[in-house]
Design a protein around this motif. Structure first.
Motif, PDB file in Angstrom:
ATOM      1  N   CYS A   1      56.929  55.856  39.326  1.00 26.52           N
ATOM      2  CA  CYS A   1      56.550  56.750  39.226  1.00 26.52           C
ATOM      3  C   CYS A   1      57.474  57.826  38.823  1.00 26.52           C
ATOM      4  O   CYS A   1      57.812  58.810  38.131  1.00 26.52           O
ATOM      5  N   ASP A   2      58.709  57.631  39.907  1.00 28.68           N
ATOM      6  CA  ASP A   2      59.767  58.492  39.901  1.00 28.68           C
ATOM      7  C   ASP A   2      60.830  58.008  39.330  1.00 28.68           C
ATOM      8  O   ASP A   2      61.914  58.782  39.118  1.00 28.68           O
ATOM      9  N   ASN A   3      60.827  56.927  38.712  1.00 29.05           N
ATOM     10  CA  ASN A   3      61.799  56.118  38.151  1.00 29.05           C
ATOM     11  C   ASN A   3      61.669  55.451  36.748  1.00 29.05           C
ATOM     12  O   ASN A   3      60.963  54.130  36.846  1.00 29.05           O
ATOM     13  N   PRO A   4      61.405  55.989  35.578  1.00 28.60           N
ATOM     14  CA  PRO A   4      60.869  55.486  34.489  1.00 28.60           C
ATOM     15  C   PRO A   4      61.840  54.369  34.034  1.00 28.60           C
ATOM     16  O   PRO A   4      60.962  53.240  33.776  1.00 28.60           O
ATOM     17  N   ALA A   5      62.968  54.164  34.400  1.00 24.04           N
ATOM     18  CA  ALA A   5      63.800  52.885  34.045  1.00 24.04           C
ATOM     19  C   ALA A   5      63.380  51.747  34.894  1.00 24.04           C
ATOM     20  O   ALA A   5      63.051  50.575  34.211  1.00 24.04           O
ATOM     21  N   LEU A   6      62.725  52.086  36.054  1.00 27.15           N
ATOM     22  CA  LEU A   6      62.317  50.994  36.952  1.00 27.15           C
ATOM     23  C   LEU A   6      60.922  50.385  36.539  1.00 27.15           C
ATOM     24  O   LEU A   6      60.761  49.156  36.383  1.00 27.15           O
ATOM     25  N   GLN A   7      60.182  51.493  36.072  1.00 27.87           N
ATOM     26  CA  GLN A   7      58.782  51.189  35.396  1.00 27.87           C
ATOM     27  C   GLN A   7      58.995  50.282  34.065  1.00 27.87           C
ATOM     28  O   GLN A   7      58.318  49.257  34.148  1.00 27.87           O
ATOM     29  N   ARG A   8      59.960  50.818  33.168  1.00 22.22           N
ATOM     30  CA  ARG A   8      60.070  49.791  32.014  1.00 22.22           C
ATOM     31  C   ARG A   8      60.476  48.395  32.218  1.00 22.22           C
ATOM     32  O   ARG A   8      59.982  47.819  31.796  1.00 22.22           O
ATOM     33  N   ARG A   9      61.347  48.347  33.370  1.00 16.80           N
ATOM     34  CA  ARG A   9      61.897  46.947  33.581  1.00 16.80           C
ATOM     35  C   ARG A   9      60.727  46.191  34.280  1.00 16.80           C
ATOM     36  O   ARG A   9      60.572  44.968  33.667  1.00 16.80           O
ATOM     37  N   LEU A  10      59.817  46.825  35.006  1.00 16.74           N
ATOM     38  CA  LEU A  10      58.544  46.075  35.383  1.00 16.74           C
ATOM     39  C   LEU A  10      57.738  45.651  34.526  1.00 16.74           C
ATOM     40  O   LEU A  10      57.344  44.679  34.488  1.00 16.74           O
ATOM     41  N   PHE A  11      57.400  46.407  33.673  1.00 19.29           N
ATOM     42  CA  PHE A  11      56.515  46.238  32.286  1.00 19.29           C
ATOM     43  C   PHE A  11      57.383  44.935  31.580  1.00 19.29           C
ATOM     44  O   PHE A  11      56.494  44.170  31.183  1.00 19.29           O
ATOM     45  N   GLN A  12      58.542  44.875  31.378  1.00 23.37           N
ATOM     46  CA  GLN A  12      59.218  43.731  30.643  1.00 23.37           C
ATOM     47  C   GLN A  12      59.227  42.543  31.386  1.00 23.37           C
ATOM     48  O   GLN A  12      58.725  41.589  30.623  1.00 23.37           O
ATOM     49  N   MET A  13      59.226  42.534  32.849  1.00 25.01           N
ATOM     50  CA  MET A  13      58.874  41.434  33.620  1.00 25.01           C
ATOM     51  C   MET A  13      57.434  40.978  33.474  1.00 25.01           C
ATOM     52  O   MET A  13      57.148  39.711  33.259  1.00 25.01           O
ATOM     53  N   ILE A  14      56.422  41.885  33.315  1.00 26.93           N
ATOM     54  CA  ILE A  14      55.107  41.222  33.322  1.00 26.93           C
ATOM     55  C   ILE A  14      54.978  40.739  31.752  1.00 26.93           C
ATOM     56  O   ILE A  14      54.221  39.651  31.631  1.00 26.93           O
ATOM     57  N   GLY A  15      55.404  41.337  30.854  1.00 30.04           N
ATOM     58  CA  GLY A  15      55.337  40.966  29.370  1.00 30.04           C
ATOM     59  C   GLY A  15      55.885  39.695  29.462  1.00 30.04           C
ATOM     60  O   GLY A  15      55.226  38.645  28.527  1.00 30.04           O
ATOM     61  N   SER A  16      57.105  39.347  29.938  1.00 26.84           N
ATOM     62  CA  SER A  16      57.653  37.973  29.845  1.00 26.84           C
ATOM     63  C   SER A  16      56.814  36.930  30.549  1.00 26.84           C
ATOM     64  O   SER A  16      56.838  35.867  29.820  1.00 26.84           O
ATOM     65  N   GLU A  17      56.057  37.282  31.487  1.00 26.06           N
ATOM     66  CA  GLU A  17      55.061  36.300  32.227  1.00 26.06           C
ATOM     67  C   GLU A  17      54.196  36.028  31.265  1.00 26.06           C
ATOM     68  O   GLU A  17      53.623  34.886  30.989  1.00 26.06           O
TER      69      GLU A  17
ATOM     70  N   ALA B   1      54.414  36.068  27.827  1.00 21.90           N
ATOM     71  CA  ALA B   1      54.860  35.584  26.682  1.00 21.90           C
ATOM     72  C   ALA B   1      55.048  33.929  27.108  1.00 21.90           C
ATOM     73  O   ALA B   1      54.984  33.196  26.169  1.00 21.90           O
ATOM     74  N   ARG B   2      55.474  33.827  28.498  1.00 21.75           N
ATOM     75  CA  ARG B   2      55.598  32.282  28.967  1.00 21.75           C
ATOM     76  C   ARG B   2      54.577  31.695  28.804  1.00 21.75           C
ATOM     77  O   ARG B   2      54.550  30.515  28.349  1.00 21.75           O
ATOM     78  N   GLU B   3      53.285  32.247  28.864  1.00 18.38           N
ATOM     79  CA  GLU B   3      52.200  31.497  29.075  1.00 18.38           C
ATOM     80  C   GLU B   3      51.680  31.006  27.442  1.00 18.38           C
ATOM     81  O   GLU B   3      51.183  29.871  27.328  1.00 18.38           O
ATOM     82  N   GLN B   4      51.915  32.133  26.586  1.00 21.95           N
ATOM     83  CA  GLN B   4      51.563  31.884  25.477  1.00 21.95           C
ATOM     84  C   GLN B   4      52.221  30.906  24.897  1.00 21.95           C
ATOM     85  O   GLN B   4      51.973  30.154  24.010  1.00 21.95           O
TER      86      GLN B   4
ATOM     87  N   GLU C   1      60.130  27.966  14.173  1.00 23.17           N
ATOM     88  CA  GLU C   1      59.674  29.426  14.526  1.00 23.17           C
ATOM     89  C   GLU C   1      59.566  29.547  15.803  1.00 23.17           C
ATOM     90  O   GLU C   1      59.227  30.731  16.130  1.00 23.17           O
ATOM     91  N   ILE C   2      59.546  28.669  16.484  1.00 18.83           N
ATOM     92  CA  ILE C   2      59.263  28.708  18.146  1.00 18.83           C
ATOM     93  C   ILE C   2      60.645  29.261  18.772  1.00 18.83           C
ATOM     94  O   ILE C   2      61.683  28.354  18.716  1.00 18.83           O
ATOM     95  N   GLN C   3      60.623  30.251  19.282  1.00 16.52           N
ATOM     96  CA  GLN C   3      61.853  30.719  19.939  1.00 16.52           C
ATOM     97  C   GLN C   3      61.759  29.987  21.492  1.00 16.52           C
ATOM     98  O   GLN C   3      61.046  30.491  22.644  1.00 16.52           O
ATOM     99  N   LEU C   4      62.786  29.150  21.782  1.00 18.83           N
ATOM    100  CA  LEU C   4      62.909  28.278  23.095  1.00 18.83           C
ATOM    101  C   LEU C   4      63.642  29.071  24.242  1.00 18.83           C
ATOM    102  O   LEU C   4      64.986  28.884  24.006  1.00 18.83           O
ATOM    103  N   LEU C   5      63.056  29.941  24.746  1.00 16.16           N
ATOM    104  CA  LEU C   5      63.744  30.566  25.724  1.00 16.16           C
ATOM    105  C   LEU C   5      63.473  30.145  27.227  1.00 16.16           C
ATOM    106  O   LEU C   5      63.267  28.923  27.384  1.00 16.16           O
ATOM    107  N   SER C   6      62.981  30.940  28.202  1.00 18.99           N
ATOM    108  CA  SER C   6      62.616  30.587  29.401  1.00 18.99           C
ATOM    109  C   SER C   6      61.078  30.115  29.579  1.00 18.99           C
ATOM    110  O   SER C   6      60.237  30.929  29.532  1.00 18.99           O
ATOM    111  N   ILE C   7      60.752  28.713  29.514  1.00 23.07           N
ATOM    112  CA  ILE C   7      59.532  28.358  29.602  1.00 23.07           C
ATOM    113  C   ILE C   7      59.114  27.865  31.131  1.00 23.07           C
ATOM    114  O   ILE C   7      58.046  27.349  31.268  1.00 23.07           O
TER     115      ILE C   7
END
Length: 245
Positions: free
Chosen positions: A124-140, A142-145, A239-245
């Motif tokens: 709440c006090d650190n928007p950059a931290l919040q943004r990175r957290l959302f990126q991590m959750i989004g990565s998870e 994407a990994r399952e998809q 078309e499949i992007q092979l990154l971290s699975i």
């Protein structure tokens, strides 16, 4: 062993800025350090958390490797991922305030626990931290998809090649040798993860070794021809992007 590159500079764990790249200044690091605690050392087979445990923390793998899996209503285990040093796990608990899967050590391992309530306050006090957290959750997510796409569309060879490339890509991001892959999981566990029989995994790896694409040395797999491995994984599925699975 995989992950021995962690360097400690004074009282600062070299793992934190490496893995949580949003920690840009000492003040932010000190904030995060204040809500982290050592979750203890686990031997092979020890659980960091179990399915249905109350959710109160996310975890940063400090050393070793964890298998994250879910047991369905028929008692069948489904492996969702393998997590190495520096990976964030436990975000599955966000959906229902309880963990919907379990995390078990595949070798002697340890992790840091990060209180999610305190992390929310920091965000709440650190928007950059919040943004990175959302990126991590989004990565998870994407990994399952991506895993579902790979299991649904890829051949046996392509699935194994994609998994090896995912670990190689992750190694590169962490400054480790992308051609040297630490694989503490069994062939049966690889097969469970990839939707294949254990025998099929062993057959594919033996075939890769015969073709001098990889070399197998105990729990290590050494990739000799990364381009050929990419060609195998991407055959018919560019078309499949092979990154971290």
């Amino acid at each position: 062993m995989y992950g021995c590159c962690v360097r400690v500079d004074g009282n600062r764990c070299g793992l934190i800025p490496l893995c949580l790249q949003f920690i840009l200044i000492d003040a932010e690091f000190d904030l995060l350090k204040g809500i982290m605690r050592h979750a203890g050392k686990l031997q092979k087979g020890g659980h960091l958390y179990r399915q249905e445990d109350p959710f109160d923390s996310v975890y940063l793998v400090r050393a070793g490797t964890f298998k994250v899996y879910r047991v369905d209503e028929w008692g069948e285990e489904q492996i969702l991922g393998f997590y190495y040093q520096g990976d964030l796990i436990g975000v599955d608990g966000l959906s229902a305030d309880r963990h919907i899967c379990s995390a078990v050590a595949l070798e002697p391992s340890s992790a840091y626990a990060i209180s999610f309530k305190l992390l929310e306050r920091l965000c709440c006090d650190n928007p950059a931290l919040q943004r990175r957290l959302f990126q991590m959750i989004g990565s998870e997510i994407a990994r399952e998809q991506q895993l579902m796409i790979i299991i649904g569309k890829f051949s046996a060879e392509q699935r194994v090649a994609a998994m090896l490339l995912g670990i190689a890509w992750r190694n590169k991001q962490f400054g480790l040798a992308p051609e040297r892959l630490w694989m503490p999981m069994t062939r049966a566990e690889m097969g469970n993860y990839l939707g294949m029989a254990m025998e099929s995994v062993s057959r594919v790896l033996s075939n890769f070794q015969r073709r001098v694409v990889v070399d197998i040395d105990g729990k290590w797999i050494v990739v000799h021809d990364i381009d050929k491995l990419c060609a195998i994984a991407n055959s018919g599925h560019s078309e499949i992007q092979l990154l971290s699975i």
